[in-house]
Enzyme design. Structure first.
Site, short mmCIF file in Angstrom:
data_model
loop_
_atom_site.label_atom_id
_atom_site.label_comp_id
_atom_site.label_asym_id
_atom_site.label_seq_id
_atom_site.Cartn_x
_atom_site.Cartn_y
_atom_site.Cartn_z
N HIS A 48 0.87 -1.18 0.00
CA HIS A 48 0.00 0.00 0.00
C HIS A 48 0.91 1.23 0.00
O HIS A 48 2.03 1.18 0.51
CB HIS A 48 -0.82 -0.06 1.30
N ASP A 104 2.99 -4.98 7.81
CA ASP A 104 1.78 -4.17 7.70
C ASP A 104 0.59 -5.12 7.79
O ASP A 104 0.26 -5.83 6.84
CB ASP A 104 1.81 -3.43 6.35
N GLN A 158 -4.62 -5.42 6.90
CA GLN A 158 -5.68 -6.27 6.34
C GLN A 158 -5.65 -7.68 6.90
O GLN A 158 -6.25 -8.59 6.33
CB GLN A 158 -5.57 -6.33 4.81
N LYS A 199 -10.45 -0.54 10.29
CA LYS A 199 -10.67 -1.69 9.40
C LYS A 199 -11.05 -2.93 10.20
O LYS A 199 -11.16 -4.02 9.67
CB LYS A 199 -9.40 -1.96 8.59
N CYS A 257 -4.84 2.64 -3.53
CA CYS A 257 -3.57 3.12 -2.95
C CYS A 257 -2.44 2.14 -3.23
O CYS A 257 -1.54 1.95 -2.38
CB CYS A 257 -3.69 3.37 -1.44
C1 LIG Z 1 -2.47 -2.83 3.61
C2 LIG Z 1 -2.72 -1.44 4.09
N1 LIG Z 1 -1.75 -0.74 4.68
C3 LIG Z 1 -1.94 0.49 5.14
C4 LIG Z 1 -3.14 1.12 5.04
C5 LIG Z 1 -3.29 2.51 5.56
O1 LIG Z 1 -4.24 2.56 6.55
P1 LIG Z 1 -4.71 3.96 7.17
O2 LIG Z 1 -5.10 4.82 6.02
O3 LIG Z 1 -5.85 3.59 8.06
O4 LIG Z 1 -3.55 4.51 7.92
C6 LIG Z 1 -4.19 0.45 4.43
C7 LIG Z 1 -5.50 1.12 4.24
O5 LIG Z 1 -6.13 1.04 3.22
C8 LIG Z 1 -3.99 -0.86 3.95
O6 LIG Z 1 -4.97 -1.55 3.37
#
Ligand SMILES: Cc1ncc(COP(=O)(O)O)c(C=O)c1O
Lengths: 144, 415
Positions: free
Chosen positions: B132, B209, B212, B235, B373
């Site tokens: 992401h 990370d 998900q 999430k 993203c």
């Molecule tokens: C895999 C992953 N990493 C990071 C993020 C970033 O999350 P946040 O925007 O809540 O900080 C997301 C959100 O879509 C994500 O799906």
């Protein structure tokens, strides 16, 4: 089918998106610009060839949705023969009108661009329709 | 043998799940809502909404300061949330949980407080093609500041990580390895156990990370033994604006502060300030107290159902979704990973992802269309956008059927 949806995807719009006119590059354009909608990743590059101050032809390359595609296709046709100044002003008023719920698009009755009117009921899609026009304005300000 | 595409049975403890989420009772464009955009953000169950409301109605005060009763109660509730989260993720100690705004802030915190002070020009940061933007851009900014280099491990055409390539990019100059546990865009589950093991063998700090994964499967920090792990509460049925950074205590101890301000200091004079120990060192200013309380309520909610039950059911449901979509006319899946969780991405011959999204919306079906993203990942597949359906514990096989029926309408209009 939902009536807003029918109004959005009018036949003219679908025709242009399936079979867009003036798709492709202009080699050595007098003006060009590449714009991206960061929200969705849609991308369009607009090329303009001029004779004197007038737009002789406009072409585009795009990776985008049907609305953006149709809007770009119609644009290339619509701005042919306009002066740069005229087309810039037209693009500005058109983009403005798309963002005003109650302002009708500044078009004559038989203008094809009316086919884009339906996006006003879908706020998240307005930028799809205006992106080519923003690219036009950007291109005009970028002399090659 | 079950039928091809036979829908999974909804387990008893999830049959009433939908009722706990008040928003799922509303209609969209005159149709009952089918919410399949859970990877972007999940809905909130009544117990979470009630906990937040209770906090503001009965306990609201600032924390870690003030001797009065409300402040004491609020502090206890907020710190209890930290303990609950530490147990949920099986951290060694609750001081390893730093509350942040979410995954993005957690990664930026590691970039600033852990990596920047030790990074030299020519050093490397390793990530994968599946990341992401939140696990790309902070490292790019850091590389610009320090002269370090970003290395990106490739994936295979099916969306699986090229594990060998990732491992071989772990070199003597790798100062941090970052990897997404589950891809938000295409649903790939990465074999993080293998990668963490290899990173440890080479003494490379590793950040996972888990934005998900924590809501879909059990994440056991003591078993994984990674250095850092990040996620976002929203999430996982929690409010927006709360999330966490897990950091091994030995790492956190060596890290410089992130932001300066109240709550993170031991002692301040105009000549010199000393800082608190972790996690307080990284939590300047008044935090999202209600968020922490909502977080605790969401964990209770999930645990009452049982993570194994959720994981088992969701695995079946996402497989059902992928199978149905794959068989749907004019649909092409983007990414067919060996292990999938949570999400399935696709494109259609007849229509662009946005057009799909708009048409489904008029049917009351919420999906995400765009690059999710993950622009570099989209580029890897030679596209700029996909349509993505992503599930949570309240989704049903009927939701998937509605999606597939919606796609038939897309073909009707554009075909
Ligand atoms: C895999 C992953 N990493 C990071 C993020 C970033 O999350 P946040 O925007 O809540 O900080 C997301 C959100 O879509 C994500 O799906």
């Amino acid at each position: 089918m939902n009536s807003d949806l029918k109004a959005l995807y009018r036949d003219t719009l679908l025709k242009h998106s399936r079979d867009p006119r003036n798709r492709g590059e202009i080699e050595d354009p007098d003006h060009s610009a590449c714009l991206k909608n960061p929200l969705c990743g849609d991308q369009i590059t607009l090329y303009i060839a001029t004779r004197g101050d007038r737009i002789e032809s406009a072409r585009f390359e795009a990776q985008c949705c049907s609305i953006c595609m149709a809007s770009a296709s119609m644009l290339t046709f619509r701005v042919e023969g306009m002066t740069l100044g005229e087309s810039d002003a037209f693009a500005a008023t058109l983009a403005e009108a798309f963002n005003q719920a109650n302002t009708p698009l500044p078009l004559l009755e038989n203008d094809e661009l009316h086919a884009l009117e339906g996006v006003k009921s879908f706020p998240s899609r307005i930028r799809c329709a205006t992106l080519p026009w923003e690219a036009l304005r950007e291109a005009i300000s970028n002399k090659q | 043998m079950s039928e091809p595409h036979s829908p999974p049975q909804v387990p008893e403890s999830l049959k009433k799940a939908r009722d706990a989420f008040p928003i799922l009772k509303r209609t969209v464009n005159g149709k009952p809502i089918v919410y399949l955009d859970n990877a972007a953000s999940t809905q909130k169950p009544q117990p979470v909404i009630d906990a937040i409301s209770h906090y503001y109605s009965h306990e609201n005060a600032n924390i870690h300061r003030g001797v009065h009763l409300l402040s004491t109660e609020a502090t206890a509730a907020y710190e209890a949330a930290r303990g609950k989260l530490a147990r949920y993720l099986n951290a060694n100690d609750e001081s390893e949980i730093v509350f942040t705004r979410g995954a993005t802030e957690s990664i930026n915190l590691v970039a600033h407080s852990f990596l920047e002070p030790i990074l030299q020009p020519g050093d490397e940061i390793l990530i994968s093609c599946l990341e992401h933007h939140a696990n790309i851009v902070p490292w790019q900014l850091l590389c610009e500041r320090t002269g370090a280099q970003l290395k990106v491990a490739p994936i295979f055409d099916n969306g699986d990580l090229d594990v060998d390539a990732y491992l071989s990019l772990m070199g003597p100059r790798t100062k941090l390895a970052g990897l997404v546990h589950v891809s938000n865009a295409i649903g790939t589950v990465n074999p993080i156990e293998v990668i963490i093991e290899a990173a440890k063998a080479k003494d490379i700090p590793i950040l996972i990370d888990a934005a998900q994964s924590v809501q879909h499967m059990t994440v056991n920090l003591q078993a994984l033994d990674c250095d850092f792990l990040v996620f976002s509460g929203h999430k996982m049925f929690m409010p927006t604006g709360i999330g966490a950074l897990y950091g091994k205590r030995s790492r956190l101890d060596q890290m410089r502060p992130y932001q300066g301000g109240g709550d993170m200091i031991a002692h301040v004079t105009f000549d010199k300030t000393t800082f608190k120990k972790p996690p307080s060192r990284f939590e300047a200013g008044t935090p999202h107290i209600a968020g922490g309380i909502g977080l605790a309520a969401a964990i209770d909610y999930i645990e009452a159902i049982g993570r194994d039950v959720i994981h088992e059911y969701e695995s079946q449901l996402i497989t059902y979704a992928a199978d149905r979509l794959k068989a749907a006319p004019g649909v092409r899946l983007i990414g067919e990973p060996t292990n999938r969780s949570g999400a399935v991405s696709f494109v259609m011959e007849s229509a662009h992802a946005h057009d799909i999204g708009t048409i489904l919306d008029t049917e009351g079906i919420a999906i995400r269309s765009g690059h999710h993203c993950c622009e570099p990942l989209m580029g890897r597949f030679g596209i700029s956008a996909t349509a993505r359906a992503s599930i949570a514990l309240y989704n049903t096989p009927e939701d998937i059927d509605a999606l597939v029926a919606g796609l038939a309408k897309v073909n009707q209009l554009f075909g």
